[in-house]
Design a protein around this motif. Structure first.
Motif, PDB file in Angstrom:
ATOM      1  N   ILE A 230      39.012  22.912   6.762  1.00 11.15           N
ATOM      2  CA  ILE A 230      37.622  23.356   6.654  1.00 11.15           C
ATOM      3  C   ILE A 230      37.138  23.320   5.205  1.00 11.15           C
ATOM      4  O   ILE A 230      35.967  23.050   4.938  1.00 11.15           O
ATOM      5  N   ALA A 231      38.067  23.529   4.256  1.00 15.15           N
ATOM      6  CA  ALA A 231      37.676  23.518   2.843  1.00 15.15           C
ATOM      7  C   ALA A 231      37.390  22.104   2.343  1.00 15.15           C
ATOM      8  O   ALA A 231      36.700  21.925   1.347  1.00 15.15           O
ATOM      9  N   ARG A 232      37.920  21.083   3.044  1.00 17.37           N
ATOM     10  CA  ARG A 232      37.724  19.686   2.632  1.00 17.37           C
ATOM     11  C   ARG A 232      36.934  18.903   3.673  1.00 17.37           C
ATOM     12  O   ARG A 232      37.044  17.687   3.757  1.00 17.37           O
ATOM     13  N   LEU A 233      36.132  19.609   4.444  1.00 18.83           N
ATOM     14  CA  LEU A 233      35.389  18.972   5.511  1.00 18.83           C
ATOM     15  C   LEU A 233      34.341  17.999   4.970  1.00 18.83           C
ATOM     16  O   LEU A 233      33.950  17.056   5.654  1.00 18.83           O
ATOM     17  N   PHE A 234      33.894  18.214   3.738  1.00 17.47           N
ATOM     18  CA  PHE A 234      32.878  17.347   3.154  1.00 17.47           C
ATOM     19  C   PHE A 234      33.438  16.485   2.025  1.00 17.47           C
ATOM     20  O   PHE A 234      32.665  15.890   1.272  1.00 17.47           O
ATOM     21  N   SER A 235      34.751  16.407   1.900  1.00 17.91           N
ATOM     22  CA  SER A 235      35.333  15.543   0.878  1.00 17.91           C
ATOM     23  C   SER A 235      35.079  14.081   1.241  1.00 17.91           C
ATOM     24  O   SER A 235      35.131  13.691   2.406  1.00 17.91           O
ATOM     25  N   GLY A 236      34.817  13.287   0.239  1.00 19.75           N
ATOM     26  CA  GLY A 236      34.522  11.877   0.465  1.00 19.75           C
ATOM     27  C   GLY A 236      33.058  11.583   0.699  1.00 19.75           C
ATOM     28  O   GLY A 236      32.661  10.410   0.719  1.00 19.75           O
ATOM     29  N   VAL A 237      32.238  12.611   0.847  1.00 21.53           N
ATOM     30  CA  VAL A 237      30.815  12.386   1.084  1.00 21.53           C
ATOM     31  C   VAL A 237      30.107  11.988  -0.210  1.00 21.53           C
ATOM     32  O   VAL A 237      29.289  11.059  -0.223  1.00 21.53           O
ATOM     33  N   VAL A 238      30.424  12.671  -1.304  1.00 24.70           N
ATOM     34  CA  VAL A 238      29.754  12.404  -2.580  1.00 24.70           C
ATOM     35  C   VAL A 238      29.949  10.964  -3.050  1.00 24.70           C
ATOM     36  O   VAL A 238      28.984  10.309  -3.471  1.00 24.70           O
ATOM     37  N   PRO A 239      31.175  10.393  -2.985  1.00 22.49           N
ATOM     38  CA  PRO A 239      31.315   8.992  -3.409  1.00 22.49           C
ATOM     39  C   PRO A 239      30.482   8.017  -2.586  1.00 22.49           C
ATOM     40  O   PRO A 239      30.145   6.935  -3.077  1.00 22.49           O
ATOM     41  N   LEU A 240      30.157   8.365  -1.353  1.00 18.12           N
ATOM     42  CA  LEU A 240      29.328   7.490  -0.529  1.00 18.12           C
ATOM     43  C   LEU A 240      27.846   7.674  -0.811  1.00 18.12           C
ATOM     44  O   LEU A 240      27.048   6.750  -0.626  1.00 18.12           O
ATOM     45  N   ILE A 241      27.450   8.869  -1.263  1.00 21.52           N
ATOM     46  CA  ILE A 241      26.047   9.162  -1.532  1.00 21.52           C
ATOM     47  C   ILE A 241      25.656   8.803  -2.967  1.00 21.52           C
ATOM     48  O   ILE A 241      24.559   8.298  -3.222  1.00 21.52           O
ATOM     49  N   LYS A 242      26.560   9.031  -3.893  1.00 16.26           N
ATOM     50  CA  LYS A 242      26.252   8.911  -5.318  1.00 16.26           C
ATOM     51  C   LYS A 242      25.718   7.541  -5.715  1.00 16.26           C
ATOM     52  O   LYS A 242      24.745   7.458  -6.493  1.00 16.26           O
ATOM     53  N   PRO A 243      26.285   6.410  -5.258  1.00 10.15           N
ATOM     54  CA  PRO A 243      25.770   5.111  -5.726  1.00 10.15           C
ATOM     55  C   PRO A 243      24.298   4.890  -5.413  1.00 10.15           C
ATOM     56  O   PRO A 243      23.607   4.211  -6.177  1.00 10.15           O
ATOM     57  N   PHE A 244      23.801   5.439  -4.327  1.00 16.09           N
ATOM     58  CA  PHE A 244      22.390   5.238  -3.984  1.00 16.09           C
ATOM     59  C   PHE A 244      21.481   6.122  -4.822  1.00 16.09           C
ATOM     60  O   PHE A 244      20.465   5.664  -5.352  1.00 16.09           O
ATOM     61  N   PHE A 245      21.846   7.387  -4.959  1.00 18.15           N
ATOM     62  CA  PHE A 245      20.966   8.329  -5.635  1.00 18.15           C
ATOM     63  C   PHE A 245      21.092   8.276  -7.155  1.00 18.15           C
ATOM     64  O   PHE A 245      20.249   8.825  -7.859  1.00 18.15           O
ATOM     65  N   PHE A 246      22.140   7.630  -7.655  1.00 19.74           N
ATOM     66  CA  PHE A 246      22.307   7.538  -9.107  1.00 19.74           C
ATOM     67  C   PHE A 246      22.476   6.097  -9.565  1.00 19.74           C
ATOM     68  O   PHE A 246      22.998   5.845 -10.640  1.00 19.74           O
ATOM     69  N   GLY A 247      22.035   5.148  -8.718  1.00 19.90           N
ATOM     70  CA  GLY A 247      22.092   3.749  -9.086  1.00 19.90           C
ATOM     71  C   GLY A 247      20.736   3.237  -9.517  1.00 19.90           C
ATOM     72  O   GLY A 247      19.861   3.994  -9.961  1.00 19.90           O
ATOM     73  N   LYS A 248      20.527   1.953  -9.370  1.00 23.16           N
ATOM     74  CA  LYS A 248      19.274   1.349  -9.832  1.00 23.16           C
ATOM     75  C   LYS A 248      18.089   1.758  -8.960  1.00 23.16           C
ATOM     76  O   LYS A 248      16.939   1.650  -9.383  1.00 23.16           O
ATOM     77  N   ASP A 249      18.357   2.215  -7.734  1.00 24.95           N
ATOM     78  CA  ASP A 249      17.279   2.661  -6.856  1.00 24.95           C
ATOM     79  C   ASP A 249      17.111   4.175  -6.876  1.00 24.95           C
ATOM     80  O   ASP A 249      16.534   4.752  -5.958  1.00 24.95           O
ATOM     81  N   SER A 250      17.617   4.825  -7.919  1.00 22.43           N
ATOM     82  CA  SER A 250      17.576   6.288  -7.960  1.00 22.43           C
ATOM     83  C   SER A 250      16.145   6.822  -7.998  1.00 22.43           C
ATOM     84  O   SER A 250      15.850   7.864  -7.399  1.00 22.43           O
ATOM     85  N   MET A 251      15.234   6.128  -8.691  1.00 17.93           N
ATOM     86  CA  MET A 251      13.854   6.599  -8.762  1.00 17.93           C
ATOM     87  C   MET A 251      13.209   6.635  -7.379  1.00 17.93           C
ATOM     88  O   MET A 251      12.518   7.595  -7.014  1.00 17.93           O
ATOM     89  N   THR A 252      13.443   5.582  -6.611  1.00 13.71           N
ATOM     90  CA  THR A 252      12.894   5.545  -5.250  1.00 13.71           C
ATOM     91  C   THR A 252      13.497   6.643  -4.396  1.00 13.71           C
ATOM     92  O   THR A 252      12.790   7.336  -3.652  1.00 13.71           O
TER      93      THR A 252
END
Length: 817
Positions: A230-252
């Motif tokens: 339960i403590a690691r239920l969301f592990s691995g989510v950030v690496p999948l989300i980060k490239p979109f929200f902090f990449g070249k399309d982050s402004m959009t």
């Protein structure tokens, strides 16, 4: 409903719109009581009764008084119509049914004149009218002689004592809902509970017989990594989300999020206003404040309109973000999968932990991940926002005494937190295996779909073999595993569903049980009670977000595992360095068009036992040469070509090939689409003119497509024969004009005449660049040897290429070429 069933709908509808049903009934019996009180009979005029009755409403200082006056004025102008209205029993029944709760007490045996409180006078007049029934209504009949105030009071008392018997049904079909109590249904509830328990026991004992599948077999979960803690239920989510929200399309991305967040904040504010409105509304109802009732209805209408518009466009903008995110993530994974031949390396990797079905992960898992991430994040933010916004209200309005007994400021927060925390832990304990089951379900679904696609892609071979029964048996066996996993999924979802249903069923009564003692003790008002219900429900809903979303989270966790394992495998193969060293260029005086030096090649350990096929093999092909390579089956000549192309991972040595190099396999891939794209592949159709494509098709004599437009779309692998597909592959070579051309059994499906025709075409001036070399691997040595300059064979003892004859050996100056 009683009033609508009467025959006076037309008479009532003729009254002004400001006169509601309640005031029409009140008017009826106010006039009747006034007529009786002042002794008006048939000799008088009904207008006199209305005139006197209009003064009886003077003490009512609210909107109802004005409505009654208007109704009286209308009735005075239409006395005959009003007389018919006053004579109807339905009006009397409705008036009695709508009496305020204090009317019984107001209708005491005391004389009417003794009642001095203005707020009790009108109910009393209504009760007096109801008590005398229709006998003295202003329909033209006068009261019995000898009637007096005492008779009226007596009738009032009798009517008050028998009110429960005289009040008719407040619903249609003569069914009185007001008299129903839960106690009357208790025997039915006991029987229903017993029957439900018996049904559950019997169903659990027999229902698996209907599965039509072996439910004892355990599914294969694979050896990929899974997270269940339960403590690691969301592990691995950030690496999948980060490239979109902090990449070249982050402004959009953050632009979409900002708009959704702003709308969410406005909706939270409107929610707070709605909670305040609810408090004022219920307080208004409790105090019967008609003056504030209609303005509050207008306020809730404006509030509802704003919330509907904002909710609709918030969902719409969220969908815009979803498709934008999915498109970006799909391209991101496709680029990584196709980079550095990862798609091919994953197929060659013998490890059981290598992710299977990349097509399903890129198409289906990405869609599920993006949609469920949006849904879960939106739900969490809303729950958290409601929790934060309602928490101060809950703490401020929370009674200081817990359950009206113990002094404990803010105790409602502690109760809600403990209740939700225990529920969340129990839900995870019961349902954590659903993560693995969902993973297995996606695995078997993808495998089943892959086998169906295999039948489509190999339809001709299957049809020629007539192996439909074998394929059907294979597909049924694969689907049987889907059935087994589905039943396992149902089993654990049922367990989780029982607990979640129990939890939320008890949550319905939770606020009432918690706050009832304080309300009955008079520590909070009815409006405050409903306001606390809203605040406590919002705070508890925030705490319950994990539990209410747990069923979705189990499938979401399985999807995250599949995508995380896939990206990890892509990273691992992208960083793997090829043991074959590719030389950027050769010495200036070298005449070689392609060269391999010290090339050692082996099979994978899992499939081939690591057997060495080539050991320190050398091969040098001069510019302009046509070289034929032949070797027995299984010797690894195709693996040699793969090593030269840099796609075989179990190889080492040095290789040089020019940038303009083309490898043509025995069975070339022909994409579905336009004919022009099929010929231009692996380049894009727009890279060549229509004239160039037509010239190449004409040169290879591909008569099957003559007369067909270049933009015509078809499944060319199905519409062209094997030999015709190989002719189309040669047309690609004429278009691309490589400096080095590798052919692996590229004419095996043609006849002798066709093969010789194509090699003559390759030697013709202008077909290939000057000095272009052609390296051919073929078993048809006798046919192709005359059209090649050199011929090398495989030496099994030395595991290298050797000249086929002494003359060729002398020409080369060494036995190892």
């Amino acid at each position: 409903p009683i009033w609508l069933e009467s025959s006076n709908v037309a008479a009532l509808s003729a009254m002004p719109m400001s006169c509601s049903c309640f005031f029409a009934a009140a008017l009826t019996w106010l006039v009747a009581a006034t007529a009786f009180k002042h002794g008006i009979d048939q000799k008088g005029t009904i207008a006199d009764a209305f005139e006197l009755a209009s003064h009886e409403t003077a003490f009512v200082a609210d909107e109802a008084s004005e409505n009654l006056r208007r109704a009286l004025q209308y009735a005075a102008a239409h006395p005959e119509e009003a007389a018919r209205l006053l004579s109807e029993p339905a009006a009397r029944q409705l008036a009695l049914a709508l009496l305020p709760a204090g009317a019984q007490q107001a209708a005491s045996p005391a004389p009417t004149d003794a009642v001095r409180e203005p707020e009790r006078r009108l109910p009393l007049l209504l009760m007096q009218a109801a008590a005398i029934g229709g006998q003295s209504a202003a329909a033209g009949r006068k009261p019995e002689e000898g009637s007096s105030g005492k008779n009226v009071d007596k009738n009032v008392k009798e009517s008050a004592d028998e009110k429960s018997a005289s009040v008719p049904s407040s619903s249609s079909f003569g069914f009185d809902m007001s008299k129903l109590t839960v106690k009357e249904w208790e025997p039915f509830l006991v029987v229903a509970a017993i029957c439900a328990g018996i049904f559950a026991i019997v169903f659990e004992l027999v229902h698996q017989r209907w599965a039509d599948a072996d439910l004892t077999a355990a599914p294969d979960y694979g050896e990929e990594k899974h997270e269940q803690q339960i403590a690691r239920l969301f592990s691995g989510v950030v690496p999948l989300i980060k490239p979109f929200f902090f990449g070249k399309d982050s402004m959009t991305a953050f632009g979409y999020v900002s708009v959704i967040f702003l709308i969410g904040m406005i909706e939270l504010l409107l929610g707070l206003i709605s909670m305040v409105w609810a408090k004022e509304f219920w307080d208004t109802m409790e105090h019967k404040n008609v003056k504030r009732f209609f303005p509050l209805l207008l306020d809730i209408s404006l509030l509802a309109f704003a919330r509907i518009v904002l909710s609709t466009y918030s969902s719409y903008i969220a969908q815009m973000l979803t498709i934008h995110w999915r498109r970006w993530m799909t391209n991101w994974l496709l680029t990584r999968w196709l980079h550095n031949k990862c798609y091919y390396q994953l197929q060659l990797d013998p490890s059981p932990a290598v992710p299977d079905n990349p097509d399903q992960r890129i198409q289906e898992d990405v869609r599920i991940f993006v949609e469920q991430t949006m849904m879960l994040v939106t739900g969490f933010v809303q729950a958290f926002g409601h929790l934060v916004s309602r928490l101060p209200i809950l703490l401020v309005l929370s009674p200081t005494y817990a359950f009206a007994v113990w002094y404990c400021p803010g105790w409602l927060l502690y109760v809600a937190l403990i209740y939700s925390g225990v529920g969340t832990l129990l839900a995870h304990t019961i349902g954590q295996r659903l993560i693995m089951i969902n993973f297995a379900m996606q695995k078997y679904e993808a495998g089943f779909r892959y086998d169906i696609v295999q039948i489509r892609d190999n339809a001709e071979s299957i049809a020629l073999y007539g192996s439909e029964r074998c394929e059907e048996q294979n597909l049924n066996g694969k689907f049987d595993w889907i059935v087994r996993v589905w039943w396992l999924l149902m089993k654990y979802q049922k367990r989780l569903g029982i607990f979640v249903s129990f939890y939320f069923q008890t949550s319905v009564t939770f606020p009432y049980l918690v706050l009832a003692p304080n309300y009955f003790a008079g520590q909070i008002t009815l409006g405050t009670l409903f306001m606390l219900f809203d605040a406590l429900g919002a705070v508890k809903g925030g705490f319950d977000w994990f539990l209410s979303s747990y069923s979705v989270l189990t499938g979401y966790r399985a999807t995250v595992d599949r995508l995380s394992n896939f990206t990890t495998a892509l990273d691992a193969h992208a960083q793997t360095e090829n043991a074959v060293t590719f030389l950027p260029e050769l010495p200036k005086h070298s005449q070689a068009a392609a060269m391999a030096k010290g090339l050692s090649i082996s099979l994978p350990k899992k499939s081939g036992g690591g057997r060495e096929l080539w050991k320190d093999a050398d091969l040098t092909v001069a510019k302009g040469e046509f070289v034929l390579l032949s070797a027995p089956e299984g010797s690894g000549k195709s693996c040699f070509f793969r090593a030269m192309a840099g796609i075989w991972p179990h190889a080492s040595g040095e290789v040089y090939t020019p940038t303009e190099t083309l490898f043509v396999p025995q069975k070339s891939y022909i994409p579905e689409g336009s004919l022009k794209q099929a010929v231009a592949y692996p380049d894009c159709a727009d890279d060549f003119s229509d004239e160039e494509v037509r010239a190449a098709l004409k040169a290879v004599n591909l008569t099957a497509v003559q007369g067909r437009g270049l933009e015509e779309r078809d499944n060319w692998r199905m519409s062209l024969s094997g030999g015709e597909q190989q002719r189309l592959a040669m047309a690609r070579a004429l278009l691309l004009k490589p400096k080095t051309l590798f052919l692996d059994e590229a004419t095996s499906a043609m006849g002798a005449e066709g093969a010789l025709e194509l090699f003559a075409l390759l030697r013709a001036p202008g077909s290939l660049p000057d000095g272009a070399a052609v390296i051919t691997v073929s078993h048809d040595v006798d046919l192709l040897k005359p059209v090649h300059d050199k011929h090398y064979v495989y030496d099994a003892e030395a595991a290298e290429w050797m000249a086929a004859s002494a003359n060729e050996k002398g020409d080369c100056g060494a036995s190892t070429i």
